[in-house]
Scaffold this motif. Structure first.
Motif, PDB file in Angstrom:
ATOM      1  N   LYS A  99       0.826  -1.213   0.000  1.00 33.89           N
ATOM      2  CA  LYS A  99       0.000   0.000   0.000  1.00 33.89           C
ATOM      3  C   LYS A  99       0.858   1.260   0.000  1.00 33.89           C
ATOM      4  N   GLY A 100       2.175   1.089  -0.020  1.00 32.43           N
ATOM      5  CA  GLY A 100       3.048   2.252  -0.110  1.00 32.43           C
ATOM      6  C   GLY A 100       3.622   2.716   1.212  1.00 32.43           C
ATOM      7  N   ARG A 101       3.421   1.927   2.278  1.00 31.92           N
ATOM      8  CA  ARG A 101       3.986   2.324   3.566  1.00 31.92           C
ATOM      9  C   ARG A 101       5.429   1.825   3.635  1.00 31.92           C
ATOM     10  N   THR A 102       6.374   2.737   3.424  1.00 27.90           N
ATOM     11  CA  THR A 102       7.773   2.330   3.320  1.00 27.90           C
ATOM     12  C   THR A 102       8.575   2.715   4.549  1.00 27.90           C
ATOM     13  N   ASP A 103       7.906   3.282   5.579  1.00 23.64           N
ATOM     14  CA  ASP A 103       8.671   3.771   6.729  1.00 23.64           C
ATOM     15  C   ASP A 103       8.931   2.686   7.762  1.00 23.64           C
ATOM     16  N   ILE A 104       8.477   1.472   7.519  1.00 22.29           N
ATOM     17  CA  ILE A 104       8.625   0.462   8.556  1.00 22.29           C
ATOM     18  C   ILE A 104       9.293  -0.781   7.981  1.00 22.29           C
ATOM     19  N   TYR A 105      10.272  -1.279   8.727  1.00 21.39           N
ATOM     20  CA  TYR A 105      11.061  -2.411   8.279  1.00 21.39           C
ATOM     21  C   TYR A 105      10.606  -3.672   8.994  1.00 21.39           C
ATOM     22  N   ALA A 106      10.976  -4.821   8.413  1.00 21.92           N
ATOM     23  CA  ALA A 106      10.532  -6.094   8.993  1.00 21.92           C
ATOM     24  C   ALA A 106      11.012  -6.232  10.432  1.00 21.92           C
TER      25      ALA A 106
ATOM     26  N   LEU B 190      18.103 -12.283  17.702  1.00 26.98           N
ATOM     27  CA  LEU B 190      17.814 -11.489  16.515  1.00 26.98           C
ATOM     28  C   LEU B 190      18.999 -10.571  16.262  1.00 26.98           C
ATOM     29  N   ILE B 191      19.516 -10.609  15.021  1.00 27.19           N
ATOM     30  CA  ILE B 191      20.549  -9.633  14.657  1.00 27.19           C
ATOM     31  C   ILE B 191      19.853  -8.304  14.391  1.00 27.19           C
ATOM     32  N   THR B 192      20.215  -7.275  15.168  1.00 29.97           N
ATOM     33  CA  THR B 192      19.564  -5.965  15.000  1.00 29.97           C
ATOM     34  C   THR B 192      20.367  -5.050  14.079  1.00 29.97           C
ATOM     35  N   PHE B 193      21.678  -5.307  13.976  1.00 31.78           N
ATOM     36  CA  PHE B 193      22.492  -4.622  12.967  1.00 31.78           C
ATOM     37  C   PHE B 193      23.498  -5.600  12.392  1.00 31.78           C
ATOM     38  N   PRO B 194      23.617  -5.760  11.092  1.00 28.79           N
ATOM     39  CA  PRO B 194      22.744  -5.106  10.103  1.00 28.79           C
ATOM     40  C   PRO B 194      21.462  -5.907   9.915  1.00 28.79           C
ATOM     41  N   SER B 195      20.377  -5.194   9.638  1.00 25.93           N
ATOM     42  CA  SER B 195      19.088  -5.834   9.380  1.00 25.93           C
ATOM     43  C   SER B 195      18.455  -5.125   8.188  1.00 25.93           C
ATOM     44  N   ASP B 196      17.201  -5.421   7.906  1.00 26.56           N
ATOM     45  CA  ASP B 196      16.594  -4.860   6.684  1.00 26.56           C
ATOM     46  C   ASP B 196      16.373  -3.355   6.761  1.00 26.56           C
ATOM     47  N   ALA B 197      16.612  -2.747   7.943  1.00 25.15           N
ATOM     48  CA  ALA B 197      16.513  -1.287   8.047  1.00 25.15           C
ATOM     49  C   ALA B 197      17.820  -0.617   7.642  1.00 25.15           C
ATOM     50  N   HIS B 198      18.847  -1.412   7.381  1.00 29.23           N
ATOM     51  CA  HIS B 198      20.168  -0.846   7.124  1.00 29.23           C
ATOM     52  C   HIS B 198      20.637  -1.146   5.713  1.00 29.23           C
ATOM     53  N   HIS B 199      21.713  -0.487   5.342  1.00 32.63           N
ATOM     54  CA  HIS B 199      22.331  -0.660   4.037  1.00 32.63           C
ATOM     55  C   HIS B 199      23.834  -0.639   4.260  1.00 32.63           C
TER      56      HIS B 199
ATOM     57  N   PRO C 263      11.645 -18.542  15.738  1.00 33.84           N
ATOM     58  CA  PRO C 263      12.587 -19.106  14.764  1.00 33.84           C
ATOM     59  C   PRO C 263      13.828 -18.228  14.589  1.00 33.84           C
ATOM     60  N   ILE C 264      14.886 -18.846  14.093  1.00 31.72           N
ATOM     61  CA  ILE C 264      16.088 -18.098  13.708  1.00 31.72           C
ATOM     62  C   ILE C 264      15.722 -17.132  12.584  1.00 31.72           C
ATOM     63  N   GLN C 265      16.042 -15.859  12.759  1.00 28.21           N
ATOM     64  CA  GLN C 265      15.772 -14.853  11.725  1.00 28.21           C
ATOM     65  C   GLN C 265      16.985 -14.753  10.810  1.00 28.21           C
ATOM     66  N   ILE C 266      16.738 -15.026   9.536  1.00 28.42           N
ATOM     67  CA  ILE C 266      17.818 -14.938   8.539  1.00 28.42           C
ATOM     68  C   ILE C 266      17.712 -13.592   7.827  1.00 28.42           C
ATOM     69  N   TRP C 267      18.834 -12.883   7.702  1.00 32.33           N
ATOM     70  CA  TRP C 267      18.879 -11.666   6.890  1.00 32.33           C
ATOM     71  C   TRP C 267      19.693 -11.971   5.636  1.00 32.33           C
ATOM     72  N   LYS C 268      19.106 -11.682   4.460  1.00 30.86           N
ATOM     73  CA  LYS C 268      19.795 -11.901   3.182  1.00 30.86           C
ATOM     74  C   LYS C 268      20.500 -10.623   2.784  1.00 30.86           C
TER      75      LYS C 268
ATOM     76  N   ASP D  85      14.521  -9.816   4.479  1.00 29.68           N
ATOM     77  CA  ASP D  85      14.171 -11.014   5.253  1.00 29.68           C
ATOM     78  C   ASP D  85      14.457 -12.287   4.468  1.00 29.68           C
ATOM     79  N   GLY D  86      14.971 -13.301   5.149  1.00 25.59           N
ATOM     80  CA  GLY D  86      15.211 -14.591   4.521  1.00 25.59           C
ATOM     81  C   GLY D  86      14.559 -15.737   5.288  1.00 25.59           C
ATOM     82  N   THR D  87      13.635 -15.412   6.166  1.00 26.48           N
ATOM     83  CA  THR D  87      12.940 -16.460   6.932  1.00 26.48           C
ATOM     84  C   THR D  87      11.495 -16.600   6.470  1.00 26.48           C
ATOM     85  N   PHE D  88      10.730 -15.546   6.642  1.00 23.36           N
ATOM     86  CA  PHE D  88       9.298 -15.612   6.336  1.00 23.36           C
ATOM     87  C   PHE D  88       9.055 -15.606   4.830  1.00 23.36           C
ATOM     88  N   SER D  89       9.978 -14.976   4.067  1.00 22.86           N
ATOM     89  CA  SER D  89       9.765 -14.840   2.627  1.00 22.86           C
ATOM     90  C   SER D  89      10.115 -16.119   1.882  1.00 22.86           C
ATOM     91  N   THR D  90      10.534 -17.190   2.605  1.00 27.24           N
ATOM     92  CA  THR D  90      10.947 -18.405   1.910  1.00 27.24           C
ATOM     93  C   THR D  90       9.768 -19.332   1.600  1.00 27.24           C
TER      94      THR D  90
END
Lengths: 460, 204
Positions: free
Chosen positions: A170-177, A309-318, A432-437, A446-451
Motif C-alpha cells: 500500500k506504499g507504507r515504506t517507513d517500517i522495516y521487517a 535477533l541480529i539488530t544490525f545489520p538488518s533490513d533497516a540498514h544498508h 525461529p532463527i531470523q535470517i537476513w539476506k 528477510d530470509g525467513t518468512f519470505s521463503t
C-alpha cells in the motif's frame, strides 16, 4: 547505527486516510488521534536548538536525532485495533529500551490516565486477610529493581509478517521487517514490590493454585497466572528505567511477569484474586492459544522460548561498502539466562561464538556482538541462542516439525514447508532463527518468512 | 551412648519448636501495611467470572430478549447476525471446522466454556461503554450468541445455573490441562519448543 530516513509525513497522511475510512464504519474509532499522538511525540522528544531552562528540566533528544521512533503496528492504520506501537530494534543499543520507545499493545481505544493518589491494589480470594494498598503504602515495602524483557505473544508471528507485506504494497515504506514483525519486544529495568511478599502479607491459603490479575483499563484486562510463578519472581512494578511507569505502560502500577508472554503482564493492576484453578478468560481460550493441524489447541503456554535477533545489520540498514562491520543483536529467553549466541555469516554453514555483553541478566536481553569482514558477496547472516539449560533456538522448519506434526518427525522438508504455507492461524510465541539476506549492493531483506508462500486465509 | 542420644533430642526439640514458630510467623503479617477492603470495594473488584461460575450474579435472559439489545449495542461491530464487521472476527459459525485445513474460530466453534462469553461481555463490552449493561442484559446477550450458534434453543433461559450446564462443542479441544501441582522454581513451563519426541536441534 542509523536507520534509513523515511518520509514520515507521507505515512501519517496515509494512515489518516485509512482511519478516515474506518471512522465511517465504526463510530468510535479515532484515527485522527493516532496521527496526532505521533506528531506530538515528535515535537516533545526533541530539545530545541535554543533551549529554555524548562526544555532542559526534562531533556529531549538532539534535533539531529530524527529517525528513531516507535511506529504503529502494520495493519494498525485502521485505528480500531487500538494503540499498538512497536520498538525500533534496528536502533537499539545495549540491553535497555528507553521507556519512550518501549512497545505498546493495548486493546482499548484510549489510554486510561489514572490518578496515583486514588489508585489502590487489592488482594483477595483464598487468603486469610484480604488487603487493599495505596500506592504510597506499596512504596514502603522492600523494593527490587530487575532487568526483564517483555514480548507480545504474537511477536514474530506469520500474521504480522503478512500485515507488514500488505502495508508495503500500500506504499507504507517507513517500517522495516525488524520493527514491524519483531518490534513487540522491549527490555527495561523494573522497580517494585515482589508479589510474593504481598501475598504472604495476606496469607495465602493451602488450596490456592492460581491468581486472577485484573487491570483498571477500560476493558479491564484480566489473566489467570500460576501462583507458583508469583511466589517465584513476579513484580508489582511502579518504576521503569529509573522513573515512574509511563502512562502507556500501565501508570501507576503494573505486573511484570518475567519470561512469560506479554499478555500476563497486566497493566494498571488493580486486583489480584487468589483462586484454586485458572478462570479460562478470553485471553486464555480465544487468542493466545495455538491451534495445531489435528484440531487440538495448546493453551497456557506461557514461557518465551530461547530467541535471538541480529539488530544490525538488518533490513533497516544498508551496507555502503565491503569491509569491517560489527554484527550486533539481542538474545533472550523466558527460562534462565542466555549462555551462548552463535552467529553465521555464510548461510548457516559455519557458526562462530559471539561476544556477550556483561553482566548477563536472567529473563532479560543479552546483547551479542561479533566483528565481520564483509567481502561484498551475497550471503545470509543469522544468530542462534542457547540458554543455561541448553535449550536451543530452532529454525522455522524445526518449529514446523514441533507444531505441525509432533508425533512422527522428521518430515521431508517439502512437507514441513507446506505446514507454514497452509497454516490458517498465526502461531504464537514464534521463536525461529531470523535470517537476513545480504545482497551484493549492500541491501538487506528477510530470509525467513519470505521463503514460503503464506496461506491467504491466515488469521491472527 | 544413651546419654548422647538424649542430649541430642534435648537440643533438637527447641530447634523444632523454633522452626514451627517460624512457619506460624510466616502466616501472620510482617509489615502491617494496607487495610481490609470495604464491601463496596469487593463488589466493584470481585466480578471476574471463572468456569465454575461462583461469581455469577442473580438474573436471567433468553436469546429472544437479547436480540434487541444485540441489535442496538453490538451489531455495529459484530454484524447483524454475529458474522463480524471487518476487522472484528465473527461470533457465529465454524462449528465442525476446527480440525479442518480452514478452521473458522468463533466463540461458538472454539470457546470451551460459556462462562467466558458472559464474563467478557460483562466487564469489557460494549467497547465504547463497558459495564453499562445489567446482569439480565448480559445473560440475554450470552443466550443470543449461544442460540445463534445453535448451541442452545431461542427459548432457553440463561441464569447462573443453566449457563454452567451449556455444553460447548470444543470443550475438549485444548491441551495440556493446566497443572494442578506446583512446579519447581525456574522449571520449564510448557516448553513446547523442546518437548517433541525425537526432535533434535540444528546440527552444529
Amino acid at each position: 547505527m542509523n536507520s534509513k530516513k523515511s518520509d514520515r509525513r507521507g505515512f501519517l497522511k496515509g494512515s489518516a486516510a485509512l482511519a478516515g475510512l474506518a471512522v465511517g464504519a465504526i463510530p468510535f474509532a479515532n484515527g485522527k488521534a493516532l496521527a496526532a499522538v505521533d506528531q506530538r511525540t515528535i515535537k516533545q522528544s526533541v530539545t530545541p536548538d535554543e533551549p529554555t531552562i524548562q526544555d532542559l528540566l526534562y531533556g529531549g533528544r538532539s534535533s539531529y536525532e530524527t529517525s528513531v521512533y516507535r511506529t504503529p503496528s502494520p495493519g494498525a492504520g485502521l485505528a480500531q485495533v487500538g494503540l499498538r506501537n512497536l520498538t525500533p530494534l534496528q536502533d537499539s543499543m545495549g540491553v535497555i529500551t528507553p521507556a519512550a520507545l518501549h512497545y505498546v499493545v493495548a486493546r482499548d481505544l484510549t489510554l486510561p490516565n489514572i490518578d496515583p493518589r486514588t489508585h489502590t491494589f487489592m488482594i483477595h480470594g483464598m487468603v486469610d486477610r484480604p488487603l487493599i494498598f495505596t500506592l504510597e503504602e506499596l512504596k514502603r515495602f522492600p523494593s527490587v529493581s530487575r532487568v526483564h524483557f517483555l514480548e507480545c505473544t504474537g511477536n514474530s508471528g506469520l500474521y504480522h509478517y503478512r500485515e507488514w507485506v500488505e502495508d508495503r504494497k500500500k506504499g507504507r515504506t517507513d517500517i522495516y521487517a525488524i520493527q514491524g514483525v519483531h518490534g513487540r519486544l522491549s527490555c527495561s529495568e523494573w522497580t517494585g514490590v515482589p508479589l510474593s511478599l504481598l501475598l504472604k502479607e495476606a496469607g495465602v491459603q493451602k488450596q490456592a493454585k492460581w491468581l486472577i490479575a485484573e487491570g483498571n483499563d477500560i476493558g479491564r484486562h484480566a489473566k489467570s497466572i500460576p501462583l507458583a510463578k508469583a511466589m517465584d519472581d513476579i513484580i508489582v512494578a511502579y518504576g521503569q528505567n529509573g522513573e515512574a511507569l509511563r502512562r502507556e505502560q500501565g501508570y501507576p502500577l503494573r505486573l511484570v511477569v518475567p519470561g512469560f508472554q506479554g499478555v500476563n503482564n497486566v497493566k494498571f493492576i488493580r486486583s489480584i484474586k487468589v483462586v484454586d484453578e485458572p478462570y479460562y478468560l478470553r485471553p486464555e481460550i480465544s487468542a493466545y492459544t495455538n491451534l495445531h493441524p489435528n484440531g487440538k489447541a495448546s493453551w497456557y503456554e506461557s514461557q518465551v522460548g530461547p530467541k535471538s535477533l541480529i539488530t544490525f545489520p538488518s533490513d533497516a540498514h544498508h551496507l555502503p561498502e565491503r569491509g569491517l562491520y560489527e554484527i550486533s543483536g539481542i538474545a533472550w529467553c523466558g527460562r534462565g539466562a542466555i549462555r551462548r549466541v552463535e552467529v553465521s555469516t555464510d548461510g548457516g554453514k559455519t557458526w562462530k561464538d559471539a561476544r556477550l555483553q556483561q553482566p548477563i541478566f536472567r529473563k532479560a536481553w543479552t546483547r551479542f556482538l561479533l566483528g565481520w569482514n564483509w567481502n561484498g558477496t551475497e550471503t545470509q547472516i543469522m544468530s542462534r541462542a542457547t540458554n543455561e539449560y541448553s535449550d536451543i533456538q530452532p529454525t522455522i522448519m524445526e518449529l514446523a516439525k514441533l507444531w505441525g506434526n509432533q508425533t512422527t518427525p522428521p518430515e521431508p522438508a517439502s512437507e514441513i514447508a507446506s505446514f507454514w504455507e497452509t497454516a490458517a492461524i498465526s502461531q504464537f510465541l514464534n521463536n525461529p532463527i531470523q535470517i537476513w539476506k545480504v545482497s551484493q549492493d549492500g541491501s538487506i531483506r528477510d530470509g525467513t518468512f519470505s521463503t514460503f508462500k503464506m496461506n491467504p486465509g491466515l488469521v491472527r | 551412648m544413651r546419654c548422647t542420644t538424649f542430649s541430642r533430642a534435648n537440643f533438637l526439640l527447641p530447634m523444632m519448636a523454633l522452626l514451627a514458630c517460624g512457619a506460624a510467623m510466616a502466616q501472620s503479617p510482617t509489615y502491617k501495611l494496607g487495610r481490609t477492603p470495604t464491601e463496596a470495594e469487593f463488589r466493584e473488584w470481585d466480578t471476574v467470572v471463572g468456569a465454575k461460575g461462583k461469581e455469577l450474579p442473580p438474573g436471567s435472559g433468553t436469546s429472544k430478549e437479547g436480540a434487541p439489545i444485540y441489535a442496538a449495542q453490538c451489531a455495529v461491530c459484530h454484524g447483524k447476525n454475529g458474522e463480524g464487521v471487518f476487522p472484528y472476527r465473527p461470533l457465529v459459525g465454524g462449528i465442525g471446522t476446527i480440525n479442518t485445513p480452514t478452521p473458522k474460530l468463533t466463540v461458538g466453534s472454539y470457546s470451551p466454556y460459556a462462562t467466558t462469553i458472559w464474563d467478557f461481555i460483562n466487564r469489557a463490552m460494549p467497547k465504547y461503554a463497558p459495564r453499562t449493561l445489567s446482569a439480565d442484559d448480559v445473560y440475554a446477550l450470552t443466550a443470543f450468541i449461544l442460540a445463534k450458534n445453535g448451541i442452545i434453543k431461542e427459548t432457553d433461559v440463561m441464569d447462573k445455573n443453566s449457563l454452567l450446564e451449556v455444553q460447548m462443542p470444543n470443550r475438549n479441544g485444548f491441551f495440556p490441562v493446566p497443572p494442578q501441582s506446583v512446579p519447581d522454581k525456574d522449571r520449564s513451563w510448557f516448553p513446547y519448543w523442546n518437548q517433541a519426541p525425537g526432535w533434535k536441534p540444528a546440527a552444529k
